[in-house]
Design a protein around this motif. Structure first.
Motif, PDB file in Angstrom:
ATOM      1  N   THR A 120       0.831  -1.205   0.000  1.00 39.59           N
ATOM      2  CA  THR A 120       0.000   0.000   0.000  1.00 39.59           C
ATOM      3  C   THR A 120       0.862   1.250   0.000  1.00 39.59           C
ATOM      4  N   LYS A 121       1.911   1.230   0.798  1.00 40.31           N
ATOM      5  CA  LYS A 121       2.804   2.393   0.828  1.00 40.31           C
ATOM      6  C   LYS A 121       3.443   2.628  -0.539  1.00 40.31           C
ATOM      7  N   HIS A 150      -9.284  -2.504   3.223  1.00 42.13           N
ATOM      8  CA  HIS A 150     -10.687  -2.852   3.035  1.00 42.13           C
ATOM      9  C   HIS A 150     -11.152  -2.664   1.589  1.00 42.13           C
ATOM     10  N   GLU A 151     -10.747  -1.573   0.967  1.00 45.37           N
ATOM     11  CA  GLU A 151     -11.234  -1.223  -0.356  1.00 45.37           C
ATOM     12  C   GLU A 151     -10.362  -1.745  -1.490  1.00 45.37           C
ATOM     13  N   GLY A 152      -9.159  -2.192  -1.167  1.00 44.28           N
ATOM     14  CA  GLY A 152      -8.221  -2.584  -2.211  1.00 44.28           C
ATOM     15  C   GLY A 152      -7.490  -1.353  -2.725  1.00 44.28           C
ATOM     16  N   TRP A 153      -6.348  -1.581  -3.391  1.00 43.52           N
ATOM     17  CA  TRP A 153      -5.541  -0.446  -3.832  1.00 43.52           C
ATOM     18  C   TRP A 153      -6.260   0.395  -4.876  1.00 43.52           C
ATOM     19  N   GLY A 154      -6.951  -0.253  -5.802  1.00 38.95           N
ATOM     20  CA  GLY A 154      -7.693   0.490  -6.807  1.00 38.95           C
ATOM     21  C   GLY A 154      -8.824   1.292  -6.189  1.00 38.95           C
ATOM     22  N   GLN A 187       2.270   1.753  -3.477  1.00 40.79           N
ATOM     23  CA  GLN A 187       1.296   2.110  -4.507  1.00 40.79           C
ATOM     24  C   GLN A 187       0.576   3.430  -4.243  1.00 40.79           C
ATOM     25  N   THR A 188       0.413   3.787  -2.979  1.00 42.81           N
ATOM     26  CA  THR A 188      -0.403   4.960  -2.650  1.00 42.81           C
ATOM     27  C   THR A 188       0.319   5.991  -1.787  1.00 42.81           C
ATOM     28  N   ARG A 189       1.526   5.630  -1.324  1.00 43.83           N
ATOM     29  CA  ARG A 189       2.316   6.516  -0.461  1.00 43.83           C
ATOM     30  C   ARG A 189       1.697   6.742   0.917  1.00 43.83           C
ATOM     31  N   VAL A 190       0.770   5.897   1.323  1.00 38.80           N
ATOM     32  CA  VAL A 190       0.235   5.985   2.680  1.00 38.80           C
ATOM     33  C   VAL A 190       1.289   5.459   3.649  1.00 38.80           C
ATOM     34  N   PRO A 191       1.702   6.244   4.652  1.00 42.24           N
ATOM     35  CA  PRO A 191       2.727   5.782   5.601  1.00 42.24           C
ATOM     36  C   PRO A 191       2.294   4.494   6.303  1.00 42.24           C
ATOM     37  N   TYR A 205      -9.022   2.367  -3.157  1.00 39.70           N
ATOM     38  CA  TYR A 205      -8.477   3.468  -2.366  1.00 39.70           C
ATOM     39  C   TYR A 205      -8.093   4.641  -3.264  1.00 39.70           C
ATOM     40  N   ARG A 206      -7.456   4.335  -4.387  1.00 40.06           N
ATOM     41  CA  ARG A 206      -7.076   5.422  -5.294  1.00 40.06           C
ATOM     42  C   ARG A 206      -8.308   6.131  -5.865  1.00 40.06           C
TER      43      ARG A 206
END
Length: 204
Positions: free
Chosen positions: A133-134, A152-156, A136-140, A158-159
């Motif tokens: 996740t970090k 919960h939502e998956g990487w797609g 792909q989305t840069r979430v710490p 979430y984006r």
């Protein structure tokens, strides 16, 4: 004639399948109590924090939210004619409530064969998901709330910010983030007491 029974048969006869399923911690809101009760979990968490560089308060909080630390938890059943059991709503299962396809992605990515009923394997899966996740989305990795939204939502999803249309999910995610912070604070109070004091501490 020998009356000796196979060991597996004795085990099943002695406890039954349900009774042999590992019980969840007695006090799941207290990380210190969890690790005192389940020393194996403590050592697995330490090893994985070193492996993934993710504070174990975050994956532990996600696992608690997903399964309540129940090893064989399924999603809700589906039924035919409203009363005949027929499978489950999703393939989510075990400690991490991971769906089968994502679990297989994890196994392929890490060249491993794992079980969703194993605490160590499940924690490893969640850590892998967090670190991915970090990337792909840069979430710490320390942001329990946003990490849970991606979990919960998956990487797609979430984006796409699919969680914006789910106020209930935002409430749950904030709860996960708050629990991760509480777990971290609790651990600072018992870290020294939990440290190993000789060989036998690995067994108890």
């Amino acid at each position: 004639m020998s009356v000796r029974k196979p060991l597996a048969a004795l085990v099943l006869a002695g406890c039954g399948l349900s009774a042999c399923t590992p019980s969840p911690p007695a006090h799941p809101d207290d990380l210190c109590s969890i690790f005192r009760e389940k020393r194996g979990w403590y050592h697995a968490a330490l090893r994985q924090e070193k492996k993934w560089n993710v504070p174990f308060s975050v994956p532990m909080s996600i696992m608690y939210q997903e399964s309540g630390y129940h090893s064989n938890l399924h999603t809700k059943r589906t039924y035919i004619l409203w009363f005949i059991p027929w499978g489950y709503v999703t393939t989510a299962y075990g400690y991490p409530q991971a769906k089968t396809d994502v679990w297989r992605d994890y196994e392929r990515a890490n060249d491993t064969s794992a079980s969703r009923e194993s605490f160590a394997d499940s924690l490893d899966f969640i850590n892998w998901y967090i670190t991915t996740t970090k990337k792909q989305t840069r979430v710490p990795v320390t942001d329990g709330m946003r990490q849970y939204l991606a979990y919960h939502e998956g990487w797609g999803g979430y984006r796409r910010r699919s969680y914006r249309s789910k106020p209930w999910l935002m409430t749950v995610a904030r709860k996960v983030g708050a629990r991760a912070n509480v777990y971290a604070a609790q651990y600072t109070q018992c870290e020294k007491a939990l440290r190993d004091h000789g060989f036998w501490s690995w067994l108890f």
